[in-house]
Design a protein around this motif. Structure first.
Motif, PDB file in Angstrom:
ATOM      1  N   CYS A   1       0.780  -1.337   0.038  1.00  0.00           N
ATOM      2  CA  CYS A   1       0.093   0.244   0.103  1.00  0.00           C
ATOM      3  C   CYS A   1       0.854   1.204  -0.079  1.00  0.00           C
ATOM      4  CB  CYS A   1      -0.845   0.026   1.043  1.00  0.00           C
ATOM      5  SG  CYS A   1      -2.175  -1.097   1.327  1.00  0.00           S
ATOM      6  N   ALA A   2       0.450   2.248  -0.882  1.00  0.00           N
ATOM      7  CA  ALA A   2       1.228   3.254  -0.890  1.00  0.00           C
ATOM      8  C   ALA A   2       1.136   4.246   0.409  1.00  0.00           C
ATOM      9  CB  ALA A   2       0.744   4.292  -1.982  1.00  0.00           C
ATOM     10  N   SER A   3       0.015   4.126   1.182  1.00  0.00           N
ATOM     11  CA  SER A   3      -0.259   4.638   2.467  1.00  0.00           C
ATOM     12  C   SER A   3      -0.490   3.455   3.592  1.00  0.00           C
ATOM     13  CB  SER A   3      -1.221   5.647   2.412  1.00  0.00           C
ATOM     14  OG  SER A   3      -1.761   6.013   3.766  1.00  0.00           O
ATOM     15  N   PRO A   4       0.132   3.726   4.640  1.00  0.00           N
ATOM     16  CA  PRO A   4      -0.157   2.581   5.801  1.00  0.00           C
ATOM     17  C   PRO A   4      -1.614   2.575   6.224  1.00  0.00           C
ATOM     18  CG  PRO A   4       1.962   4.134   6.259  1.00  0.00           C
ATOM     19  CD  PRO A   4       1.347   4.540   5.113  1.00  0.00           C
ATOM     20  N   ALA A   5      -2.324   3.858   6.102  1.00  0.00           N
ATOM     21  CA  ALA A   5      -3.799   3.944   6.398  1.00  0.00           C
ATOM     22  C   ALA A   5      -4.547   3.194   5.482  1.00  0.00           C
ATOM     23  CB  ALA A   5      -4.041   5.380   6.281  1.00  0.00           C
ATOM     24  N   ASP A   6      -4.045   3.007   4.472  1.00  0.00           N
ATOM     25  CA  ASP A   6      -4.982   1.851   3.218  1.00  0.00           C
ATOM     26  C   ASP A   6      -4.890   0.493   3.970  1.00  0.00           C
ATOM     27  OD1 ASP A   6      -5.675   4.112   2.002  1.00  0.00           O
ATOM     28  OD2 ASP A   6      -4.112   3.780   0.106  1.00  0.00           O
ATOM     29  N   ALA A   7      -3.698   0.156   4.493  1.00  0.00           N
ATOM     30  CA  ALA A   7      -3.414  -1.309   4.772  1.00  0.00           C
ATOM     31  C   ALA A   7      -4.568  -1.290   6.211  1.00  0.00           C
ATOM     32  CB  ALA A   7      -2.220  -1.571   5.281  1.00  0.00           C
ATOM     33  N   ALA A   8      -4.578  -0.513   7.056  1.00  0.00           N
ATOM     34  CA  ALA A   8      -5.423  -0.796   8.027  1.00  0.00           C
ATOM     35  C   ALA A   8      -6.831  -0.750   7.805  1.00  0.00           C
ATOM     36  CB  ALA A   8      -5.231   0.259   9.054  1.00  0.00           C
ATOM     37  N   VAL A   9      -7.018   0.203   6.901  1.00  0.00           N
ATOM     38  CA  VAL A   9      -8.708   0.165   6.207  1.00  0.00           C
ATOM     39  C   VAL A   9      -8.960  -1.206   5.667  1.00  0.00           C
ATOM     40  CG1 VAL A   9     -10.267   1.392   4.648  1.00  0.00           C
ATOM     41  CG2 VAL A   9      -8.650   2.580   6.195  1.00  0.00           C
ATOM     42  N   LEU A  10      -8.024  -1.583   4.609  1.00  0.00           N
ATOM     43  CA  LEU A  10      -8.457  -2.808   3.916  1.00  0.00           C
ATOM     44  C   LEU A  10      -8.590  -3.897   4.901  1.00  0.00           C
ATOM     45  CD1 LEU A  10      -6.252  -2.412   0.649  1.00  0.00           C
ATOM     46  CD2 LEU A  10      -8.915  -2.302   1.053  1.00  0.00           C
ATOM     47  N   ALA A  11      -7.623  -4.175   5.766  1.00  0.00           N
ATOM     48  CA  ALA A  11      -7.808  -5.182   6.854  1.00  0.00           C
ATOM     49  C   ALA A  11      -8.929  -5.177   7.736  1.00  0.00           C
ATOM     50  CB  ALA A  11      -6.532  -4.963   7.633  1.00  0.00           C
ATOM     51  N   ALA A  12      -9.531  -4.042   7.975  1.00  0.00           N
ATOM     52  CA  ALA A  12     -10.643  -3.762   8.677  1.00  0.00           C
ATOM     53  C   ALA A  12     -11.841  -4.362   7.949  1.00  0.00           C
ATOM     54  CB  ALA A  12     -10.799  -2.405   9.204  1.00  0.00           C
ATOM     55  N   ARG A  13     -11.807  -4.030   6.574  1.00  0.00           N
ATOM     56  CA  ARG A  13     -12.864  -4.550   5.733  1.00  0.00           C
ATOM     57  C   ARG A  13     -12.996  -5.910   5.561  1.00  0.00           C
ATOM     58  NH1 ARG A  13     -12.265  -0.271   0.858  1.00  0.00           N
ATOM     59  NH2 ARG A  13     -12.467   1.595   1.920  1.00  0.00           N
ATOM     60  N   LEU A  14     -11.738  -6.499   5.122  1.00  0.00           N
ATOM     61  CA  LEU A  14     -11.538  -8.030   4.807  1.00  0.00           C
ATOM     62  C   LEU A  14     -11.974  -8.973   6.216  1.00  0.00           C
ATOM     63  CD1 LEU A  14      -8.600  -7.920   2.570  1.00  0.00           C
ATOM     64  CD2 LEU A  14     -11.094  -8.193   1.727  1.00  0.00           C
ATOM     65  N   GLY A  15     -11.566  -8.289   7.381  1.00  0.00           N
ATOM     66  CA  GLY A  15     -11.785  -9.024   8.586  1.00  0.00           C
ATOM     67  C   GLY A  15     -13.030  -8.894   9.150  1.00  0.00           C
ATOM     68  N   ARG A  16     -13.800  -7.811   8.658  1.00  0.00           N
ATOM     69  CA  ARG A  16     -15.363  -7.621   8.926  1.00  0.00           C
ATOM     70  C   ARG A  16     -15.053  -6.857  10.376  1.00  0.00           C
ATOM     71  NH1 ARG A  16     -20.871 -10.235  10.986  1.00  0.00           N
ATOM     72  NH2 ARG A  16     -22.159  -8.415  10.433  1.00  0.00           N
ATOM     73  N   TYR A  17     -14.158  -5.924  10.657  1.00  0.00           N
ATOM     74  CA  TYR A  17     -14.161  -5.062  11.737  1.00  0.00           C
ATOM     75  C   TYR A  17     -14.656  -3.736  11.510  1.00  0.00           C
ATOM     76  CZ  TYR A  17     -11.259  -8.506  13.728  1.00  0.00           C
ATOM     77  OH  TYR A  17     -10.499  -9.513  14.409  1.00  0.00           O
ATOM     78  N   THR A  18     -15.401  -3.724  10.348  1.00  0.00           N
ATOM     79  CA  THR A  18     -16.202  -2.365  10.060  1.00  0.00           C
ATOM     80  C   THR A  18     -17.115  -2.997   8.808  1.00  0.00           C
ATOM     81  OG1 THR A  18     -16.162  -0.082   9.206  1.00  0.00           O
ATOM     82  CG2 THR A  18     -14.654  -1.654   8.264  1.00  0.00           C
ATOM     83  N   ASP A  19     -18.324  -2.193   8.626  1.00  0.00           N
ATOM     84  CA  ASP A  19     -19.309  -2.510   7.674  1.00  0.00           C
ATOM     85  C   ASP A  19     -18.718  -2.426   6.351  1.00  0.00           C
ATOM     86  OD1 ASP A  19     -21.466  -3.566   8.711  1.00  0.00           O
ATOM     87  OD2 ASP A  19     -22.241  -1.558   9.498  1.00  0.00           O
ATOM     88  N   SER A  20     -18.741  -3.101   5.357  1.00  0.00           N
ATOM     89  CA  SER A  20     -18.147  -3.041   3.920  1.00  0.00           C
ATOM     90  C   SER A  20     -19.008  -4.053   3.189  1.00  0.00           C
ATOM     91  CB  SER A  20     -16.807  -3.292   3.843  1.00  0.00           C
ATOM     92  OG  SER A  20     -16.450  -4.657   4.362  1.00  0.00           O
ATOM     93  N   ALA A  21     -18.684  -3.974   1.676  1.00  0.00           N
ATOM     94  CA  ALA A  21     -19.377  -4.861   0.812  1.00  0.00           C
ATOM     95  C   ALA A  21     -18.211  -6.182   0.615  1.00  0.00           C
ATOM     96  CB  ALA A  21     -19.468  -4.130  -0.685  1.00  0.00           C
ATOM     97  N   ALA A  22     -17.420  -6.261   1.615  1.00  0.00           N
ATOM     98  CA  ALA A  22     -16.425  -7.568   1.212  1.00  0.00           C
ATOM     99  C   ALA A  22     -17.256  -8.870   1.242  1.00  0.00           C
ATOM    100  CB  ALA A  22     -15.406  -7.343   2.505  1.00  0.00           C
TER     101      ALA A  22
END
Length: 589
Positions: free
Chosen positions: A391-412
């Motif tokens: 990820c170009a930004s470390p924040a993107d890694a945290a956001v994507l991990a939260a989505r894929l792990g279902r720690y936040t609502d998403s369409a994953a």
């Protein structure tokens, strides 16, 4: 009930003593003296027994309320999960779990004594009214006036205690942050800055505590002065009636006993007001925490014929016939966000299963297990493979991990099933997200790492995470004790031990966020080889910008501005200047 029996027996003792004096001693009736003397002894025994039972019941109520509230706080913390640190400060949780539950328990325990005090005052007032309406009226008017005077102090006390409670929570949170990040602060020379802030916050808490103490001093003085004034008035008026012949000597003794006795329930009543005020403040903070809701909602896992997450890999019944739920993938040259079915029957066992040499090469079809995908970013994680995401930004890694792990609502999705439609417990069982904010718990190292696995599996995981040197350096090896939060290990050691624990969980999908950020390049290479070998045939997703780990991955995806913009092998993606700038740590990164 025991509190009421206790005070009733105690309230009747002065009356029995007065009767023993008038009917026994003054009248010279030995039988009446023995009778009323026996009544005094009986009332004393009843009072003692009821007092013991009352205190036992009050202690049970206090401890029960405290521990049950602690259980609710613990369950709520577990239910909030990853949302907890974002919604509540650390100091707030510490204060709620330590100070607030104690105050709440004390408030509930005080209700037994408070109810007994109310009954005692009512009984004594009734006896005094029956003997002398003037004395009874004095008590009936004096008690409400005294309570009203004390209540004038309760509101400012409540307000200042609330302010003190909030500032204590903030200060505790700052202290926790300083202790947990002390090594980092020393490394960057920020100790003095944080120490100055802590001192300033501490002085504000001290000022708030002094403000509370001023009101509490007045409150304590009123608790002693007002009941004393009422007792003095009752004794003076009773003595005046004896002097004028309107009351006997026994009645005077009884009235004096009542006057002295009244001081205790009156003090209990005013003390209960203070305890209940503190309990109310604590209860408001606790209920505010318990009212928090998780960030995502639980969907219906069994709708539209899906038998939970397991239906992604097994037949389910639809309209009386068995059919296979086929996983879906994503294709497209831009966002990778258009779902298409995966056809064919070749499983992903070959690391070279991705065909082609250009970014966005379409994966070879597979059947099971299911792919994990995030349509918002276009990221698709192929099952059974070691995938790395830079990820170009470390924040993107945290956001994507939260989505894929279902720690936040998403369409994953996992296969063709949205994660939001699955029970959280099932998602946690199948998908594990491990990052550098995870904690090591105090206790034997073996129990902390092994989980439900056996020692053989643990040894393999230790070797895969390159943690053998850590274990061998401990005096008792795996039986050595881990200090709170793993403080007896360095940052790199804690990171490798957390990796061992994650590998021992052996989930279907393991998501690692910068698992090698605190180790050297040589150790990174050994960890990458070990994890890849141990997780063969299992889905592993690593968010990292380490060239060593990226080169070991079966497939690499480059994410920029929260979108998957390129994919392929590490060598292929090095032709992309943006990717190369990130992973090679060039100035343009």
């Amino acid at each position: 009930m025991y509190g009421i029996i206790h005070v009733l027996a105690q309230a009747l003792i002065p009356a029995a003593v007065g009767k023993a004096i008038d009917a026994g001693i003054i009248a010279g009736d030995q039988r009446a003296l023995l009778l009323w003397g026996g009544a005094v002894v009986t009332l004393g025994v009843i009072q003692a027994a009821a007092g013991i039972l009352r205190d036992r019941a009050a202690l049970t109520a206090r401890l029960g309320a405290a521990y049950r509230t602690a259980q609710h706080i613990t369950r709520q913390a577990a239910r909030l999960g990853a949302a907890l640190p974002k919604r509540v400060a650390k100091g707030e949780i510490v204060n709620a779990g330590v100070a607030d539950i104690g105050r709440l328990g004390e408030a509930l325990a005080e209700t037994a004594r408070c109810s007994g005090a109310v009954v005692a005052i009512a009984v004594v007032a009734a006896i005094l009214l029956d003997t002398s309406w003037q004395l009874g009226l004095l008590v009936l008017l004096g008690v409400p006036l005294m309570v009203g005077a004390v209540s004038l102090l309760i509101r400012p006390l409540h307000r200042r205690q609330q302010r003190l409670r909030e500032q204590q929570a903030e200060l505790t949170g700052r202290a926790v942050d300083i202790v947990s990040g002390l090594r980092v602060l020393r490394g960057v020379g920020g100790e003095e800055v944080f120490a100055h802030r802590y001192r300033a916050d501490s002085q504000r808490v001290r000022a708030a505590g002094v403000a509370v103490a001023r009101v509490e001093a007045l409150f304590e003085a009123a608790k002693v002065l007002l009941p004393g004034l009422l007792t003095t008035a009752v004794v003076w008026l009773g003595a005046h009636y004896v002097a004028t012949g309107r009351m006997g000597a026994g009645q005077l003794v009884a009235f004096y006993g009542y006057a002295v006795y009244l001081a205790d329930p009156l003090r209990r009543l005013t003390a209960a007001a203070g305890r209940l005020t503190q309990g109310h403040v604590a209860a408001r903070r606790i209920t505010a925490f318990l009212a928090l809701r998780p960030e995502f909602t639980t969907g219906a896992a069994d709708s539209v014929g899906c038998g939970g997450l397991g239906s992604l890999a097994r037949p389910v019944l639809r309209e009386g016939r068995a059919s296979l739920v086929r996983p879906v993938g994503y294709e497209g040259s831009g966002s990778l966000a258009r779902p298409v079915p995966y056809e064919g029957h070749a499983p992903f066992a070959d690391p070279a299963a991705y065909e082609g040499h250009a970014p966005f090469a379409r994966p070879v079809p597979y059947e099971s297990p299911a792919p994990l995908a995030d349509p918002a970013s276009g990221l698709t994680v192929a099952p059974g493979r070691f995938t790395a995401v830079a990820c170009a930004s470390p924040a993107d890694a945290a956001v994507l991990a939260a989505r894929l792990g279902r720690y936040t609502d998403s369409a994953a999705t996992l296969g063709d099933t949205p994660l939001g439609d699955l029970p959280p417990d099932e998602v946690r069982r199948r998908i594990l997200v491990a990052d550098n904010d995870d904690h090591l718990f105090a206790g034997p190292l073996r129990e902390e790492l092994r989980g439900r696995g056996d020692d053989t599996e643990l040894e393999r995981a230790i070797d895969a995470a390159c943690a053998r040197d850590i274990v061998e350096a401990l005096p008792d090896g795996l039986d050595d004790l881990v200090a709170e939060s793993g403080r007896n290990f360095s940052g790199g050691q804690r990171q490798r031990l957390r990796l061992v624990r994650a590998l021992m969980a052996d989930p279907e999908v393991l998501i690692l966020v910068e698992p090698t950020s605190a180790v050297d390049a040589h150790t990174e290479a050994r960890i990458a080889r070990g994890v890849s070998a141990l997780r063969t045939g299992r889905t592993t997703l690593v968010f990292t910008t380490s060239p060593v780990v990226l080169d070991r991955a079966d497939h690499v995806v480059y994410v920029d501005a929260a979108k998957a913009v390129a994919q392929g092998s590490h060598g292929e993606l090095l032709t992309d200047v943006r990717y190369r700038a990130v992973v090679a740590r060039e100035e343009a990164a």
